[in-house]
Design an enzyme around this catalytic site. Structure first.
Site, mmCIF file in Angstrom:
data_model
loop_
_atom_site.group_PDB
_atom_site.id
_atom_site.type_symbol
_atom_site.label_atom_id
_atom_site.label_comp_id
_atom_site.label_asym_id
_atom_site.label_seq_id
_atom_site.Cartn_x
_atom_site.Cartn_y
_atom_site.Cartn_z
ATOM 1 N N SER A 122 0.802 -1.224 0.000
ATOM 2 C CA SER A 122 0.000 0.000 0.000
ATOM 3 C C SER A 122 0.833 1.271 0.000
ATOM 4 O O SER A 122 0.363 2.318 -0.450
ATOM 5 C CB SER A 122 -0.940 0.000 1.206
ATOM 6 O OG SER A 122 -0.221 -0.212 2.408
ATOM 7 N N GLY B 286 -2.366 -4.102 1.010
ATOM 8 C CA GLY B 286 -2.564 -5.324 1.769
ATOM 9 C C GLY B 286 -1.677 -6.478 1.367
ATOM 10 O O GLY B 286 -1.712 -7.541 1.998
ATOM 11 N N ASN C 76 3.346 -5.509 5.749
ATOM 12 C CA ASN C 76 2.144 -6.244 6.149
ATOM 13 C C ASN C 76 2.491 -7.549 6.859
ATOM 14 O O ASN C 76 1.751 -7.989 7.750
ATOM 15 C CB ASN C 76 1.257 -6.512 4.934
ATOM 16 C CG ASN C 76 0.586 -5.242 4.441
ATOM 17 O OD1 ASN C 76 0.026 -4.478 5.213
ATOM 18 N ND2 ASN C 76 0.660 -4.998 3.139
ATOM 19 N N ASP D 193 -3.528 7.253 10.062
ATOM 20 C CA ASP D 193 -3.348 5.873 10.515
ATOM 21 C C ASP D 193 -1.956 5.626 11.072
ATOM 22 O O ASP D 193 -1.664 4.557 11.616
ATOM 23 C CB ASP D 193 -3.672 4.877 9.405
ATOM 24 C CG ASP D 193 -2.773 5.029 8.174
ATOM 25 O OD1 ASP D 193 -1.748 5.737 8.248
ATOM 26 O OD2 ASP D 193 -3.111 4.440 7.126
ATOM 27 N N HIS E 145 0.740 5.174 6.551
ATOM 28 C CA HIS E 145 0.865 5.497 5.128
ATOM 29 C C HIS E 145 1.255 6.959 4.888
ATOM 30 O O HIS E 145 0.800 7.845 5.615
ATOM 31 C CB HIS E 145 -0.449 5.191 4.405
ATOM 32 C CG HIS E 145 -0.821 3.748 4.458
ATOM 33 N ND1 HIS E 145 -1.691 3.248 5.408
ATOM 34 C CD2 HIS E 145 -0.418 2.696 3.710
ATOM 35 C CE1 HIS E 145 -1.809 1.938 5.224
ATOM 36 N NE2 HIS E 145 -1.046 1.581 4.206
#
Length: 208
Positions: free
Chosen positions: A34, A71, A99, A180, A183
């Site tokens: 991502s 993801g 991830n 978040d 990112h």
């Protein structure tokens, strides 16, 4: 008259074909999760788009292709290498592992998968830039140290170009990370492209 027509047609074909060939540019693939895909951003705000702008401005005539998948784990990366190779890239920036770490996957599996990705790209004679990343501090110092070490170990094993910490310049400025905490923002993506640019330039040929 028929001879004249054939010569004229051949000449016109060459005129049409030449610009098409001239427009073709070698491919640089940004291959990752991502962070590469530009989660939460517009396509032109992700770091591959920022890298394209920087390369164009510096006179490097490469086409940057964003092959990021939100993801995606290193297991997904292994499965996706054939699709990347079909693009016939000259250079691939590999950015995976985040991830895996966030999900607490076994580090030996992450290492094995990244090793397989680099091995496949190496076998295809593709230049590789491996981007290292880290994890939030709550994952524990030992786990994080081992996780970060995977990238260093594999870069040395495969003799790839290497950025040990992709976020090293992002963490120095405000407004570079989304809410978040993971990112990059559009501003952060510009900084990521700037972090990669000096190493990318070593791998590319100016004017091509």
């Amino acid at each position: 008259m028929d001879v004249f027509r054939r010569v004229l047609v051949s000449f016109l074909v060459l005129i049409v074909a030449f610009p098409a060939r001239a427009a073709e540019r070698p491919v640089l693939v940004c291959f990752g999760d991502s962070i590469t895909a530009g989660y939460g951003l517009q396509p032109n705000e992700a770091y591959p788009a920022a890298l394209q702008r920087k390369l164009d401005a510096a006179g490097y005539h490469y086409k940057v292709v964003n092959e990021g998948t939100s993801g995606a784990t290193t297991k997904d990366a292994v499965a996706s290498v054939p699709a990347v190779l079909r693009l016939k890239p000259q250079v691939v920036i590999v950015e995976f592992g985040g991830n895996d770490g966030l999900r607490g996957l076994p580090l030996d599996v992450t290492r094995k998968n990244l090793d397989a990705v680099l091995t496949q790209l190496e076998a295809a004679h593709v230049k590789v830039l491996l981007a290292g990343i880290t994890l939030p501090p709550n994952y524990g110092a030992d786990y994080i140290r081992t996780f970060e070490g995977i990238f260093k170990e594999l870069a040395a094993k495969h003799h790839t170009a290497f950025v040990p910490m992709l976020y090293k310049d992002v963490i120095k400025q405000q407004g570079t990370i989304q809410a978040d905490g993971i990112h990059p923002t559009a501003k952060g993506s510009e900084i990521l492209a700037g972090t990669l640019m000096p190493i990318v330039r070593v791998l590319l040929k100016r004017g091509k």
